[in-house]
Design a protein around this motif. Sequence first.
Motif, PDB file in Angstrom:
ATOM      1  N   ALA A 102       0.832  -1.211   0.000  1.00 36.33           N
ATOM      2  CA  ALA A 102       0.000   0.000   0.000  1.00 36.33           C
ATOM      3  C   ALA A 102       0.865   1.258   0.000  1.00 36.33           C
ATOM      4  O   ALA A 102       0.590   2.206  -0.754  1.00 36.33           O
ATOM      5  N   ASN A 103       1.907   1.277   0.806  1.00 36.75           N
ATOM      6  CA  ASN A 103       2.745   2.474   0.889  1.00 36.75           C
ATOM      7  C   ASN A 103       3.632   2.675  -0.330  1.00 36.75           C
ATOM      8  O   ASN A 103       3.906   3.810  -0.716  1.00 36.75           O
ATOM      9  N   LEU A 104       4.068   1.597  -0.958  1.00 35.83           N
ATOM     10  CA  LEU A 104       4.817   1.743  -2.208  1.00 35.83           C
ATOM     11  C   LEU A 104       3.914   2.307  -3.306  1.00 35.83           C
ATOM     12  O   LEU A 104       4.312   3.207  -4.048  1.00 35.83           O
ATOM     13  N   ALA A 105       2.703   1.788  -3.394  1.00 39.60           N
ATOM     14  CA  ALA A 105       1.747   2.310  -4.383  1.00 39.60           C
ATOM     15  C   ALA A 105       1.430   3.773  -4.080  1.00 39.60           C
ATOM     16  O   ALA A 105       1.381   4.614  -4.990  1.00 39.60           O
ATOM     17  N   LEU A 106       1.222   4.088  -2.806  1.00 40.59           N
ATOM     18  CA  LEU A 106       0.948   5.464  -2.397  1.00 40.59           C
ATOM     19  C   LEU A 106       2.104   6.387  -2.769  1.00 40.59           C
ATOM     20  O   LEU A 106       1.886   7.496  -3.275  1.00 40.59           O
ATOM     21  N   ALA A 107       3.331   5.950  -2.533  1.00 38.40           N
ATOM     22  CA  ALA A 107       4.492   6.776  -2.857  1.00 38.40           C
ATOM     23  C   ALA A 107       4.528   7.115  -4.339  1.00 38.40           C
ATOM     24  O   ALA A 107       4.783   8.264  -4.723  1.00 38.40           O
ATOM     25  N   CYS A 108       4.234   6.139  -5.181  1.00 38.59           N
ATOM     26  CA  CYS A 108       4.220   6.378  -6.632  1.00 38.59           C
ATOM     27  C   CYS A 108       3.133   7.377  -7.011  1.00 38.59           C
ATOM     28  O   CYS A 108       3.360   8.300  -7.803  1.00 38.59           O
ATOM     29  N   ILE A 109       1.960   7.214  -6.433  1.00 38.12           N
ATOM     30  CA  ILE A 109       0.844   8.116  -6.739  1.00 38.12           C
ATOM     31  C   ILE A 109       1.143   9.531  -6.252  1.00 38.12           C
ATOM     32  O   ILE A 109       0.881  10.514  -6.949  1.00 38.12           O
ATOM     33  N   LEU A 110       1.732   9.658  -5.062  1.00 32.13           N
ATOM     34  CA  LEU A 110       2.007  10.987  -4.520  1.00 32.13           C
ATOM     35  C   LEU A 110       3.099  11.725  -5.290  1.00 32.13           C
ATOM     36  O   LEU A 110       3.095  12.957  -5.339  1.00 32.13           O
ATOM     37  N   VAL A 111       4.005  11.007  -5.916  1.00 29.60           N
ATOM     38  CA  VAL A 111       4.981  11.673  -6.781  1.00 29.60           C
ATOM     39  C   VAL A 111       4.237  12.321  -7.944  1.00 29.60           C
ATOM     40  O   VAL A 111       4.474  13.488  -8.283  1.00 29.60           O
ATOM     41  N   LEU A 112       3.302  11.592  -8.532  1.00 27.27           N
ATOM     42  CA  LEU A 112       2.517  12.150  -9.636  1.00 27.27           C
ATOM     43  C   LEU A 112       1.639  13.316  -9.174  1.00 27.27           C
ATOM     44  O   LEU A 112       1.529  14.330  -9.867  1.00 27.27           O
ATOM     45  N   VAL A 113       1.025  13.183  -8.007  1.00 25.51           N
ATOM     46  CA  VAL A 113       0.214  14.279  -7.452  1.00 25.51           C
ATOM     47  C   VAL A 113       1.095  15.509  -7.226  1.00 25.51           C
ATOM     48  O   VAL A 113       0.698  16.638  -7.556  1.00 25.51           O
ATOM     49  N   GLY A 114       2.286  15.298  -6.679  1.00 23.84           N
ATOM     50  CA  GLY A 114       3.200  16.410  -6.452  1.00 23.84           C
ATOM     51  C   GLY A 114       3.544  17.139  -7.733  1.00 23.84           C
ATOM     52  O   GLY A 114       3.569  18.377  -7.782  1.00 23.84           O
ATOM     53  N   VAL A 115       3.798  16.387  -8.792  1.00 21.26           N
ATOM     54  CA  VAL A 115       4.172  16.987 -10.077  1.00 21.26           C
ATOM     55  C   VAL A 115       2.972  17.670 -10.730  1.00 21.26           C
ATOM     56  O   VAL A 115       3.058  18.823 -11.165  1.00 21.26           O
ATOM     57  N   GLN A 126      13.880  10.381  -8.859  1.00 19.28           N
ATOM     58  CA  GLN A 126      12.503  10.039  -8.510  1.00 19.28           C
ATOM     59  C   GLN A 126      11.900   9.074  -9.526  1.00 19.28           C
ATOM     60  O   GLN A 126      11.172   8.153  -9.158  1.00 19.28           O
ATOM     61  N   ILE A 127      12.206   9.269 -10.794  1.00 22.07           N
ATOM     62  CA  ILE A 127      11.715   8.356 -11.826  1.00 22.07           C
ATOM     63  C   ILE A 127      12.267   6.954 -11.583  1.00 22.07           C
ATOM     64  O   ILE A 127      11.534   5.961 -11.659  1.00 22.07           O
ATOM     65  N   LEU A 128      13.563   6.868 -11.259  1.00 14.57           N
ATOM     66  CA  LEU A 128      14.154   5.569 -10.926  1.00 14.57           C
ATOM     67  C   LEU A 128      13.494   4.982  -9.671  1.00 14.57           C
ATOM     68  O   LEU A 128      13.252   3.772  -9.595  1.00 14.57           O
ATOM     69  N   GLY A 129      13.218   5.838  -8.701  1.00 18.72           N
ATOM     70  CA  GLY A 129      12.554   5.389  -7.482  1.00 18.72           C
ATOM     71  C   GLY A 129      11.162   4.841  -7.743  1.00 18.72           C
ATOM     72  O   GLY A 129      10.764   3.820  -7.171  1.00 18.72           O
ATOM     73  N   ILE A 130      10.426   5.512  -8.625  1.00 19.78           N
ATOM     74  CA  ILE A 130       9.092   5.019  -8.995  1.00 19.78           C
ATOM     75  C   ILE A 130       9.223   3.651  -9.647  1.00 19.78           C
ATOM     76  O   ILE A 130       8.470   2.722  -9.341  1.00 19.78           O
TER      77      ILE A 130
END
Length: 142
Positions: A102-115, A126-130
């Motif tokens: 859940a938190n890995l999926a959330l982290a990916c979504i929040l990067v997109l929300v941030g951008v 960050q792209i590599l992290g996603i």
Amino acid sequence: MWNLLWPMLMVVGANTVYNICAKSTPEKLNSFAALTINYGVAAVLSLLLFFVTTGGEKNLIQEIGKTNWAPVVMGLSVVGLELGYILIYRAGWKVSVASLVANLALACILVLVGVLWYKEVLTGHQILGIGACVVGILLISR
């Protein structure tokens, strides 16, 4: 440094206890009864802490009048979050895996929300992290 560290420790500690409690919620207990207990305790504690931290110098009604949509929507999302975790564990997810996925999926979504929403800059790291998160989700959920 401590000002950056202690809130993170609070989030990690509270989230650890939160997941243990969600996993330990009795299956015979109606999920919404459990949520009612959760919010009753949270409401009493929040009200108490409001008065303790303000020394009684602020009026609660006036403070509530300063709000916008965010606390209301956050309240709705908290119901979904807590119900979701209770149902995740009742469905058989392991405590060692469910929160991680859940938190890995959330982290990916929040990067997109941030951008997209907050106009934050997306870096190569960050792209590599996603990408690592997506691979991690695929590996851990098998």
